[in-house]
Design an enzyme around this catalytic site. Structure first.
Site, short mmCIF file in Angstrom:
data_model
loop_
_atom_site.label_atom_id
_atom_site.label_comp_id
_atom_site.label_asym_id
_atom_site.label_seq_id
_atom_site.Cartn_x
_atom_site.Cartn_y
_atom_site.Cartn_z
CD GLU A 453 -3.02 -1.20 2.15
OE1 GLU A 453 -4.18 -1.52 1.87
OE2 GLU A 453 -2.66 -0.95 3.32
CD GLU A 521 -3.80 -6.54 2.78
OE1 GLU A 521 -4.87 -5.96 3.07
OE2 GLU A 521 -2.67 -6.04 2.98
#
Length: 1014
Positions: A453, A521
């Site tokens: 991220e 994820e």
């Protein structure tokens, strides 16, 4: 010092084979108690504490390794995206906080062993958060930042005979903290091992062993590169490097060791050595069969004397992308994975070996085959365990900058880190290199990850290219390219987060898709979650390009602490008064913070199992077992079967089966003969290991499936079936109640609100609170995240605030029928009716019908709720169990007959919420110690929930310890409850097929029977 592979010098080959680094003569641990001083910012630190003559006698002591926040200093802080200093300072990258930026000053002394005389001595800090200076005997040795990889320093020039003073100054935040914005608790200090080690004058400083399998994945080449250092630049003549492989039995594998003779050039302090050896048909490494060899590298002087031996365990395996698929040893891999933060509720990221061992064993027990080290390199022992036990690893660079960018941005901005800024290039490349060099010899690591991220930019392409060049044997992963396609070249796989199943299928089915697909994820396991997991795992079987994913995440990040009154509890964000914080968003684990198993993990085990058991002809007992293992024949397992009649085992047996990977075995189960009217028959088939392993005893169940056999009525069993024997009935209206009496029982219905207010059997009152319609469950974390509370608020008090439109009753020979019609005050009025048929036997048949109004939101649940005295604290049921189950999370539960306590149905999610539900319930009983019970039978199936708390009570308390002592048992008998969902916890709703849409009429029935003796 330059980053290098994890190693330790040994004095003999035998010691190196054993590989116990802590037992080496060259190793000295500095873990233990250190002197410590704390300052809340750099300007208040003791500047000269490192000086040789400074007196620390009055300083407190602190444990190393550990976080200072868990030892009485400073405060832990949990944030997800936001940088932790946002509430106090308005900073721009790369500047670090100054107003509040605590500094920890550590001091200890050590004495170098006499046996190290004349040898170079080094210190290794395995993990320090976030930046630190090191002094020895008052002299500055160096500085380091990068919390999660080792920092090593050559102490040789600074040492003296006898006692030496070591001083370390640690900063909570530094400029590099802009790169460490992970979703975790922000804590500080020396949190991994610190040790000294000595080396001979010539030393194998680094080595890299790669295994290259041939085209048939049979024979191999072992390629070895090594760096040998001459520390004192003395003339050493020719040195010899020998390398030998040893099997698990300690015997040499290579007919002759790899041998290289080399000499240091004039004035040279470094030698680079490369060698290769052929290995015929070695045992291959995979998560299923983690075969390891020990590689020992011996360094000898020109007289042939052993200077040292270093070692590592290696595995022969090949990981590659071929024809757009990721292959392990030639087979298409499916990652059945989890993300794993290093965390203990007692010690934070200062994780002990036993915690790591427990994690790896649990993962193996629950069919997890892969782990992503979110979002930093883990403790070195973790990779050794993954090698040994068999887990595929994505090793992730210590890099996350989530707080520096926004979703949906369309250009790179100056505030984005690292983006394409040249000022960050060397830093991120160094982090990638530190990870690679330390971990490169581990066969479990299949991918290097560039971080998490952190959006996009040229720096990621530079990191990718560096890793690819340095290690062509692995592929490079980075999810951020899915958000910034200009950085597409930074990732060899298409990696996404929290993509809905339909979008996964869309990518995997598109012939234009160019890369294999994983979800780095998915299935966000926050609180009561993991619903719909099977919708993803079914795609991994259906589409070759969809090669699995990594659930977020493994363990709840909560800190075991005590409140002001000394009450212990699990703390989450905000509990330490910190700002900013992100509450209980740290509670995403498949296991709880104390490492006990949550019901979510049982669902994972079934969805991740490596055998698919399907019915062929259940009348004949014919089933098919598909082997989804890659390298394991089904003959490694025993097939066990059982047939239960109404939940009681009637027959069982075991069979041997055989099917190669990817093949099916057709199995005939010798079903027992059944008589008409015996009730429901359920066939359970399971696979169990024949042999014990490091992670499980023999007989461990790896897969199961259940089938309700045909030609058997779905009749309730012995717990709750109502007797239909007639009996005399009397009816009276008294004090606003309709009272029905029979032999040894009475039932009362409130004529003002239509609720069942009393059910007395044999003189025992079974109801503490009235039974009435209910349409609300305590909201879950996922419900909060998708605005369920606001969207569905109209249903919250709809049952409680109902208006009785009519109540009529009629007496028949064997029963009294009471029919109540209600209006529900939903946004547009809904209609509800409840019918009680009170039989002469004392049984009460209950029917509910709901007709929602127009344009209403989904209904959380549809059912009836009542309460009983708290002494009714025992629960039996015939349905799915033994753990909680939900409409969209029931694959891991088995139909059976179970008994437990009501208290044990409460599941301690980090924040109290809906829990304890049971689906596919045929019948149940809530009982007290004297044998009185309320028995409930579905017509045919119901959902059941029995807890010490009502939904509103669970919602009213933000921590489990705040729930008051309960004096009641709350029973909810439902047609259905909506699914818990779990694609994500910040917007995703339960999948439509698991939602109670308000566009149809719902009805269901059940029967209550009161019993007053065993």
């Amino acid at each position: 010092m330059k980053a290098h592979a994890t190693l330790m010098p040994f004095d003999s080959v035998e010691e190196a084979i054993r590989g116990d680094r802590a037992a080496s003569r060259s190793y000295m641990s500095l873990n233990g108690m250190w002197k410590f001083a704390f300052a809340e910012n750099p300007s208040k630190r003791i500047v000269n504490f490192y000086e040789d003559g400074y007196d620390h006698a009055e300083w407190a002591e602190i444990k190393v390794p550990a976080h200072w926040q868990l030892q009485g200093y400073d405060y832990p802080q949990y944030t997800n995206i936001r940088y932790p200093w946002e509430a106090s300072e308005n900073l721009v990258q790369p500047f670090a906080p100054t107003k509040y930026n605590p500094v920890g000053s550590y001091v200890r002394s050590f004495t170098v062993p006499d046996s190290w005389a004349g040898q170079p001595v080094f210190i290794s800090f395995q993990g320090v958060e976030s930046a630190f200076y090191v002094w020895v005997n008052g002299e500055l040795v160096g500085y380091s930042e990068d919390t999660f990889t080792p920092a090593e320093f050559d102490l040789t020039p600074y040492l003296r005979a006898g006692e030496n003073k070591l001083a370390v100054e640690v900063y909570r935040w530094c400029d590099a903290s802009w790169l460490e914005d992970q979703d975790f608790w922000r804590m500080s200090g020396i949190f991994r091992d610190v040790y000294l080690y000595a080396a001979p004058k010539a030393h194998v400083y680094d080595f890299f062993a790669t295994t290259e399998l041939d085209a048939a994945y049979q024979d191999a080449e072992l390629k070895l590169s090594a760096t040998v250092m001459n520390y004192f630049e003395e003339h050493l003549g020719t040195v010899t490097v020998e390398a030998q492989l040893y099997g698990s039995d300690g015997q040499a594998v290579l007919p002759q060791p790899i041998t290289v003779h080399a000499a240091f050039g004039s004035g040279s302090s470094e030698l680079e050595i490369d060698a290769v050896a052929s290995v015929a048909d070695p045992l291959k490494w995979s998560a299923e069969q983690p075969n390891l060899y020990t590689l020992v590298i011996s360094l000898k002087d020109e007289e042939g004397r052993l200077l040292e031996a270093v070692s590592t365990r290696i595995g022969f395996r090949k990981f590659e992308i071929k024809d757009k698929l990721m292959l392990i040893n030639g087979k298409r891999i499916v990652f059945k994975g989890v993300n794993r933060h290093e965390f203990s509720c007692h010690t934070g990221r200062a994780l002990g070996y036993e915690d790591m061992l427990m994690d790896v064993k649990l993962m193996k027990n629950y069919n997890i085959n892969a782990v992503r080290t979110s979002h930093y390199p883990n403790h070195p022992r973790w990779y050794e365990l993954c090698d040994e036990y068999g887990l595929y690893v994505i090793d992730e660079t210590n890099l996350e900058t989530h707080g520096s960018w926004d979703y949906g941005q369309t250009e790179l901005l100056h505030r984005n880190v690292p983006a394409s800024h040249p000022t960050w290039t060397a830093n991120v490349l160094d982090r990638a290199n530190s990870m690679l060099q330390r971990d490169k010899n581990h066969p479990s690591i299949l991918m290097w990850s560039l971080g998490n991220e952190s959006f996009g930019g040229d720096n990621f392409i530079r990191m990718h290219d560096f890793l690819q060049e340095a290690d062509p044997s692995r592929i490079v992963h980075y999810e951020g390219v899915s958000l910034w396609r200009e950085s597409e070249a930074a990732s060899d796989v298409e990696s996404q987060m929290y993509t809905p199943p339909a979008k996964v299928a869309e990518y995997a089915a598109d012939p234009r898709s160019r890369k294999p697909f994983i979800l780095c994820e998915y299935s966000h396991a926050m609180g009561n979650s993991s619903g719909g997991l099977h919708l993803y795992t079914e795609l991994f079987d259906k589409f070759p390009l969809a090669q699995g994913g990594f659930i977020w995440d493994w363990v709840d990040q909560a800190i075991w602490t005590t409140n002001a009154d000394g009450v212990p509890y699990m703390a989450y964000g905000g509990d330490f008064g910190e700002q900013p914080h992100d509450g209980n968003f740290c509670g995403n684990g498949l296991i709880f913070a104390d490492r006990t198993v949550s019901p979510k993990l049982l669902e994972v085990k079934q969805c991740y199992q490596n055998a698919s058991i399907t019915a062929v002809d259940l009348r004949q007992g014919s089933v098919s077992v598909l082997n989804k293992y890659l390298f394991t024949d089904l003959e490694a397992f025993t097939l066990q079967w059982s047939v239960a009649l109404n939940g009681n085992e009637a027959a069982s047996g075991s069979l041997n089966v055989s099917a190669a990977p990817g093949e099916k075995a057709d199995v005939a189960i010798p079903l027992p003969e059944r008589q008409q009217g015996e009730g429901e028959a359920v066939l359970t088939i399971s696979l169990h290991t024949k042999e014990a392993s490091q992670w499980a005893e023999a007989g461990h169940e790896v897969a199961f499936q259940q089938f309700v056999l045909p030609d058997a009525p779905q009749a309730a069993g012995s717990i709750g079936r109502a007797e239909r024997a007639p009996g005399s009935i009397e009816v009276a209206e008294d004090g606003g109640k309709l009272i029905v009496r029979g032999e040894a029982f009475s039932v009362a219905v409130d004529q003002g609100d239509g609720s069942l207010v009393s059910y007395n059997v044999g003189g025992t009152e079974l109801l503490k609170g009235a039974m009435a319609p209910n349409f609300w469950r305590a909201y879950t974390d996922n419900d909060r995240g998708n605005s369920h509370l606001a969207r569905c608020a109209t249903w919250r008090s709809a049952g409680e605030e109902r208006s009785l439109r009519s109540l009529v009753w009629e007496q028949q020979p064997d029963r009294v029928i009471v029919h109540a019609e209600f209006t529900l005050p939903t946004t547009t009025e809904s209609q509800c009716s409840v019918t009680y048929s009170i039989l002469g036997s004392g049984a009460v048949e209950v029917g509910l019908q709901l007709t929602p109004g127009d344009d209403l939101p989904e209904i959380p649940e549809i059912g009836m709720m009542l309460s009983m005295d708290g002494s009714f604290d025992r629960l039996e049921w015939y349905g799915k169990g033994p753990h909680e189950s939900y409409w969209d999370r029931q694959h891991g539960a088995k139909i059976g007959r179970y008994s437990s306590t009501v208290a044990e149905q409460f599941v301690p999610y980090l924040r109290p919420q809906e829990c304890g539900n049971k689906v596919a319930v045929r019948d149940a009983a809530v009982s007290n110690a004297e044998g009185a019970s309320l028995r409930i039978a579905g017509e045919p199936l119901i959902e059941l929930n029995a807890l010490p708390y009502a939904p509103f009570e669970l919602e009213a308390h933000d921590h489990v310890y705040k729930l008051p002592a309960s004096d009641k048992t709350v029973v909810r008998i439902n047609h259905k409850q909506m699914g818990v969902g779990g694609d994500n916890s910040w917007g995703a709703q339960a999948h439509p097929q698991y939602v109670l849409h308000a566009n149809r009429t719902y009805s269901f029935r059940f029967t209550l029977t009161g019993i007053t003796s065993r």
